[in-house]
Enzyme design. Sequence first.
Site, PDB file in Angstrom:
ATOM      1  N   LYS A  22       0.836  -1.216   0.000  1.00 38.63           N
ATOM      2  CA  LYS A  22       0.000   0.000   0.000  1.00 38.63           C
ATOM      3  C   LYS A  22       0.864   1.257   0.000  1.00 38.63           C
ATOM      4  O   LYS A  22       0.662   2.162  -0.805  1.00 38.63           O
ATOM      5  CB  LYS A  22      -0.920  -0.017   1.215  1.00 38.63           C
ATOM      6  CG  LYS A  22      -1.535   1.329   1.553  1.00 38.63           C
ATOM      7  CD  LYS A  22      -2.254   1.282   2.887  1.00 38.63           C
ATOM      8  CE  LYS A  22      -2.608   2.640   3.420  1.00 38.63           C
ATOM      9  NZ  LYS A  22      -1.486   3.387   4.004  1.00 38.63           N
ATOM     10  N   ASP A 312       3.105   0.428  12.411  1.00 37.40           N
ATOM     11  CA  ASP A 312       1.891  -0.111  11.783  1.00 37.40           C
ATOM     12  C   ASP A 312       1.530  -1.511  12.292  1.00 37.40           C
ATOM     13  O   ASP A 312       0.394  -1.954  12.103  1.00 37.40           O
ATOM     14  CB  ASP A 312       2.058  -0.160  10.259  1.00 37.40           C
ATOM     15  CG  ASP A 312       1.927   1.222   9.636  1.00 37.40           C
ATOM     16  OD1 ASP A 312       1.570   2.168  10.346  1.00 37.40           O
ATOM     17  OD2 ASP A 312       2.188   1.344   8.418  1.00 37.40           O
TER      18      ASP A 312
HETATM   19  C1  UD1 Z   1       3.966   6.768   6.923  1.00 38.93           C
HETATM   20  C2  UD1 Z   1       3.035   5.634   6.554  1.00 38.93           C
HETATM   21  C3  UD1 Z   1       2.333   5.106   7.801  1.00 38.93           C
HETATM   22  C4  UD1 Z   1       3.342   4.732   8.869  1.00 38.93           C
HETATM   23  C5  UD1 Z   1       4.331   5.860   9.107  1.00 38.93           C
HETATM   24  C6  UD1 Z   1       5.467   5.459  10.025  1.00 38.93           C
HETATM   25  C7  UD1 Z   1       2.384   6.208   4.318  1.00 38.93           C
HETATM   26  C8  UD1 Z   1       1.336   6.730   3.420  1.00 38.93           C
HETATM   27  N1  UD1 Z   1       2.069   6.147   5.613  1.00 38.93           N
HETATM   28  O1  UD1 Z   1       3.162   7.808   7.465  1.00 38.93           O
HETATM   29  O2  UD1 Z   1       1.590   3.944   7.428  1.00 38.93           O
HETATM   30  O3  UD1 Z   1       2.659   4.466  10.081  1.00 38.93           O
HETATM   31  O4  UD1 Z   1       4.915   6.283   7.855  1.00 38.93           O
HETATM   32  O5  UD1 Z   1       6.157   4.371   9.496  1.00 38.93           O
HETATM   33  O6  UD1 Z   1       3.456   5.825   3.879  1.00 38.93           O
HETATM   34  N2  UD1 Z   1       6.643  13.978  11.440  1.00 38.93           N
HETATM   35  C9  UD1 Z   1       6.859  15.302  11.760  1.00 38.93           C
HETATM   36  N3  UD1 Z   1       6.820  16.218  10.752  1.00 38.93           N
HETATM   37  C10 UD1 Z   1       6.588  15.856   9.448  1.00 38.93           C
HETATM   38  C11 UD1 Z   1       6.379  14.498   9.137  1.00 38.93           C
HETATM   39  C12 UD1 Z   1       6.399  13.578  10.157  1.00 38.93           C
HETATM   40  O7  UD1 Z   1       7.076  15.656  12.917  1.00 38.93           O
HETATM   41  O8  UD1 Z   1       6.597  16.727   8.580  1.00 38.93           O
HETATM   42  C13 UD1 Z   1       6.670  12.976  12.528  1.00 38.93           C
HETATM   43  C14 UD1 Z   1       5.335  12.240  12.696  1.00 38.93           C
HETATM   44  O9  UD1 Z   1       4.463  12.940  13.549  1.00 38.93           O
HETATM   45  C15 UD1 Z   1       5.781  10.916  13.280  1.00 38.93           C
HETATM   46  C16 UD1 Z   1       7.148  10.683  12.604  1.00 38.93           C
HETATM   47  O10 UD1 Z   1       7.588  11.959  12.138  1.00 38.93           O
HETATM   48  O11 UD1 Z   1       6.005  11.031  14.649  1.00 38.93           O
HETATM   49  C17 UD1 Z   1       7.116   9.716  11.434  1.00 38.93           C
HETATM   50  O12 UD1 Z   1       6.110  10.111  10.519  1.00 38.93           O
HETATM   51  P1  UD1 Z   1       6.184   9.756   8.972  1.00 38.93           P
HETATM   52  O13 UD1 Z   1       7.256   8.737   8.749  1.00 38.93           O
HETATM   53  O14 UD1 Z   1       6.238  11.009   8.202  1.00 38.93           O
HETATM   54  O15 UD1 Z   1       4.773   9.082   8.778  1.00 38.93           O
HETATM   55  P2  UD1 Z   1       3.750   9.285   7.596  1.00 38.93           P
HETATM   56  O16 UD1 Z   1       4.456   9.629   6.332  1.00 38.93           O
HETATM   57  O17 UD1 Z   1       2.623  10.143   8.065  1.00 38.93           O
END
Ligand code: UD1
Length: 425
Positions: A22, A312
């Site tokens: 996915k 996840d």
């Molecule tokens: C992606 C996955 C999700 C998974 C997650 C962690 C997709 C579509 N979704 O989500 O299934 O649970 O990775 O493996 O691929 N963060 C910030 N600022 C940002 C971006 C993230 O502080 O700009 C923080 C988030 O709050 C979190 C951490 O970084 O604590 C990791 O998030 P991230 O890896 O970005 O997760 P997603 O891309 O939302």
Amino acid sequence: MEHYKIEGGHPLRGKVTISGAKNAAVAIIPAVILCNSACRLENIPNIEDVAILRNILSSLGAEVDFSDNVFTANPVTIHTNEALSEDMTKLRASYYLLGALLGRYGYAKIAYPGGCAIGERPIDLHIKGLSRLGAVIDFDKANGIITAKAHTLVGAEIYLDKASVGATINIMLAASCAEGTTEIHNAAKEPHVVDVANFLNMCGARIKGAGTDTIRIVGVGRGNLHGCSYAIIPDQIEAGTFMIAAAATGGEVVIKNIIPAHLEAITAKLMEAGVSVDPAIEGNDYILNVASTMRPRPLRIETCTYPGFPTDLQQPMMAFLSTARGESIIIDKIFTERFKHVNELNKMGANMRVLGNGKAEIIGVESLHGADIYATDLRAGAALIIAALMAKGETRVYNLHYTDRGYENLEEKLKALGARIKRVN
Ligand code: UD1
């Protein structure tokens, strides 16, 4: 209301074939926008998130088709760089439209992304990264719209405060079409980051180091990527979910279409709990045989970025550990509020509680019993279904739209393994 009616207590037995990933699909489909000719993507899972992205691409003007897990898209007919439909708010990965449209056209206007409510999900790192490439970004908070503009994107050194999957991929998308070289430090290393890089390289991008902390992208300029044919990787999280379900029901399941290296963290934890996980080769493919006959030993699990234990799978693992012989501790610092399944599992006789700051404890009970329970997000849904398969008696699991977003043919796959599950309208 629509629900799964599940009669628990039947060990899963047989073989299951894992679908395409996915999180790779939802990034690679928007990445097609960067190309100047059509792409053919194979092994794309037939899930709700893909259907929504198909609609989004279509609404931009792309010619799109999706059948038999093959997604074809011709971005040449795209006539707008504004993605503002309601579909954008239905999934998290719509944030990739920002990097993709910006990289291709130097302008993107998108509706703010949605997705599972698993706590704070900022996109500040995406914005910082794209700004470092020269984009000027504006937030219209009142209307939930983000605009990004850049006359020319120029390569830059970018350090991510957190190894964010989404930020790493979004920056990679835009930087592939920039002028000059970008280096992303503290990049995410998840398998789908590597898959997106491999896809972009097939399209003519020049990306090295994906899967390590530092990704180096030599920009090829706007409009210079071409279409290609690409098969995406199998879904690490779906594989992990079936591994846990097999163990949780005391069954024996052969998991097919997997990359064992992507499953090392979940394999290690299941083995620590007393589950047997045996890799083998069938024809040219790797398979895993997962079997268990006893209540699990308790575990301490802390989620981590890849190759650590994935957030996840934290929720499905909590269902499994609800009947462990002792006390387990779960720590999720990535999404500290990802514990909405706890209340639902307790309705089934589990004894777990959230301690705060991303920590929960589980006191193992002998067995779960049936109840009416409600999924609150995608992986919570998976956790509840596993609990229902484990439980004595009948469980009704509501809010199926969550699991529909991320699991292909879940009911059929579980039925083929002997589960007594029925979707009731
Ligand atoms: C992606 C996955 C999700 C998974 C997650 C962690 C997709 C579509 N979704 O989500 O299934 O649970 O990775 O493996 O691929 N963060 C910030 N600022 C940002 C971006 C993230 O502080 O700009 C923080 C988030 O709050 C979190 C951490 O970084 O604590 C990791 O998030 P991230 O890896 O970005 O997760 P997603 O891309 O939302």
